[in-house]
Design a protein around this motif. Structure first.
Motif, PDB file in Angstrom:
ATOM      1  N   GLU A  25       0.840  -1.195   0.000  1.00 47.82           N
ATOM      2  CA  GLU A  25       0.000   0.000   0.000  1.00 47.82           C
ATOM      3  C   GLU A  25       0.873   1.243   0.000  1.00 47.82           C
ATOM      4  O   GLU A  25       1.747   1.412   0.861  1.00 47.82           O
ATOM      5  CB  GLU A  25      -0.930   0.035   1.214  1.00 47.82           C
ATOM      6  N   THR A  26       0.653   2.115  -0.971  1.00 47.04           N
ATOM      7  CA  THR A  26       1.453   3.324  -1.107  1.00 47.04           C
ATOM      8  C   THR A  26       0.936   4.415  -0.164  1.00 47.04           C
ATOM      9  O   THR A  26      -0.149   4.305   0.410  1.00 47.04           O
ATOM     10  CB  THR A  26       1.411   3.840  -2.545  1.00 47.04           C
ATOM     11  N   LEU A  27       1.715   5.469  -0.035  1.00 45.95           N
ATOM     12  CA  LEU A  27       1.337   6.560   0.859  1.00 45.95           C
ATOM     13  C   LEU A  27       0.052   7.251   0.404  1.00 45.95           C
ATOM     14  O   LEU A  27      -0.668   7.820   1.219  1.00 45.95           O
ATOM     15  CB  LEU A  27       2.471   7.580   0.953  1.00 45.95           C
ATOM     16  N   ASP A  28      -0.228   7.208  -0.910  1.00 43.20           N
ATOM     17  CA  ASP A  28      -1.486   7.807  -1.386  1.00 43.20           C
ATOM     18  C   ASP A  28      -2.602   6.774  -1.498  1.00 43.20           C
ATOM     19  O   ASP A  28      -3.567   6.963  -2.226  1.00 43.20           O
ATOM     20  CB  ASP A  28      -1.272   8.546  -2.710  1.00 43.20           C
ATOM     21  N   LYS A  29      -2.433   5.661  -0.755  1.00 44.59           N
ATOM     22  CA  LYS A  29      -3.492   4.664  -0.578  1.00 44.59           C
ATOM     23  C   LYS A  29      -3.850   3.901  -1.853  1.00 44.59           C
ATOM     24  O   LYS A  29      -4.990   3.516  -2.055  1.00 44.59           O
ATOM     25  CB  LYS A  29      -4.763   5.308   0.011  1.00 44.59           C
ATOM     26  N   ARG A  30      -2.864   3.643  -2.684  1.00 44.65           N
ATOM     27  CA  ARG A  30      -3.051   2.749  -3.813  1.00 44.65           C
ATOM     28  C   ARG A  30      -2.473   1.389  -3.434  1.00 44.65           C
ATOM     29  O   ARG A  30      -1.416   1.305  -2.808  1.00 44.65           O
ATOM     30  CB  ARG A  30      -2.353   3.268  -5.062  1.00 44.65           C
ATOM     31  N   THR A  31      -3.142   0.325  -3.835  1.00 42.19           N
ATOM     32  CA  THR A  31      -2.667  -1.025  -3.535  1.00 42.19           C
ATOM     33  C   THR A  31      -2.016  -1.621  -4.769  1.00 42.19           C
ATOM     34  O   THR A  31      -2.641  -1.749  -5.819  1.00 42.19           O
ATOM     35  CB  THR A  31      -3.822  -1.932  -3.074  1.00 42.19           C
ATOM     36  N   LEU A  32      -0.737  -1.956  -4.633  1.00 40.40           N
ATOM     37  CA  LEU A  32       0.016  -2.588  -5.705  1.00 40.40           C
ATOM     38  C   LEU A  32       0.063  -4.083  -5.457  1.00 40.40           C
ATOM     39  O   LEU A  32       0.317  -4.526  -4.332  1.00 40.40           O
ATOM     40  CB  LEU A  32       1.435  -2.030  -5.770  1.00 40.40           C
ATOM     41  N   GLY A  33      -0.168  -4.869  -6.498  1.00 38.13           N
ATOM     42  CA  GLY A  33      -0.141  -6.315  -6.373  1.00 38.13           C
ATOM     43  C   GLY A  33       0.982  -6.925  -7.180  1.00 38.13           C
ATOM     44  O   GLY A  33       1.419  -6.367  -8.195  1.00 38.13           O
TER      45      GLY A  33
END
Length: 277
Positions: free
Chosen positions: A73-81
């Protein structure tokens, strides 16, 4: 498996500057998802390369030993898979792979087992907006993602910190952590010296992000590469050599994942040799 068929770097950067699902106008000025390489060109390019990459398919990794799905989870609240290949016993280090801009993690995990077998935990994430990852694909955002991922992995007490960037992945890693030099080994494979002539600010040119000491950095140049030609890597070659780094020039190498099978295996073995030194 071949990626980027028929592309030249102009198309590749039409990809480097590609876009996500949101309109550029929807991103706040301080958002990492703001376009920096053209508010039309960047979204269109990433859209084209996400289409070339296609959808994720877990069947591609079925049967691979010691593999698992991962998320970040990135600081801008995107989830990378993505996926991790786990080294057996105690890993000697981690390897974070930044793939080309028309690749998904599940398409290349089987080819990366050589690094797991050398004792590395191997991490590969789909780029923001691609495959298993959310958000809008933007160059600035993807660079930010990798800066965060590297910082996270560096807190995990791995002995060796290895990075491997293919094509666009080399652009991303040099921008993210190159000048800081917080790694044990970095391999940049077939990335251009500059991208500013294609509409990006000069601040994103990879040659501007080399560490003062390049002794832990290797650049791979393929004389048969028709996507990023050797002339487009010349500034990087000169700068890396002048700073004590290694430039591996091979007459029989094409672009990553476009080599004949035996050459492809040798290429990955040479990367493994460098990061294992």
């Amino acid at each position: 498996m071949s990626y980027g068929r028929g592309a030249r770097w102009a198309l590749l950067l039409t990809a480097v500057v590609g876009g996500g699902t949101a309109s550029p106008a929807m991103a706040a000025p301080d958002s990492p998802e703001t376009s920096v390489c053209g508010f039309i060109r960047e979204p269109l390019a990433f859209w084209l390369f996400r289409r070339a990459a296609g959808p994720p398919d877990a069947r591609r990794v079925a049967g691979i030993r010691d593999i698992e799905r991962i998320q970040f989870e990135t600081l801008d609240k995107r989830t990378l898979g993505g996926y991790r290949l786990r080294a057996r016993d105690k890993p000697r280090g981690y390897l974070l792979v930044a793939p080309g801009n028309a690749m998904l993690a599940d398409q290349i995990m089987g080819e990366l087992q050589v690094f797991r077998d050398r004792g590395f935990d191997v991490y590969v994430y789909d780029y923001r907006g691609y495959g298993l990852s959310g958000g809008s694909s933007r160059l600035k955002a993807i660079i930010s993602d990798y800066r965060e991922i590297v910082a996270h992995l560096n807190r995990q007490n791995y002995r060796r910190r290895a990075l491997y960037g293919m094509s666009m992945g080399g652009v991303v890693l040099l921008n993210a952590v190159g000048a800081k030099g917080d790694f044990s080994a970095l391999v940049v494979d077939s990335a251009p010296s500059r991208i500013s002539h294609l509409g990006c600010p000069e601040g994103f040119d990879p040659v501007n992000h080399l560490p003062a000491d390049c002794s832990r950095l290797q650049l791979i140049v393929g004389e048969r590469d028709r996507v990023v030609r050797p002339a487009e890597m010349e500034e990087l070659m000169i700068a890396i050599r002048n700073r004590g780094g290694r430039v591996l020039e091979r007459l029989d190498y094409a672009h990553p994942f476009q080599d004949a099978p035996d050459i492809h295996r040798r290429r990955l073995q040479e990367v493994a040799d460098f990061i294992s030194r």
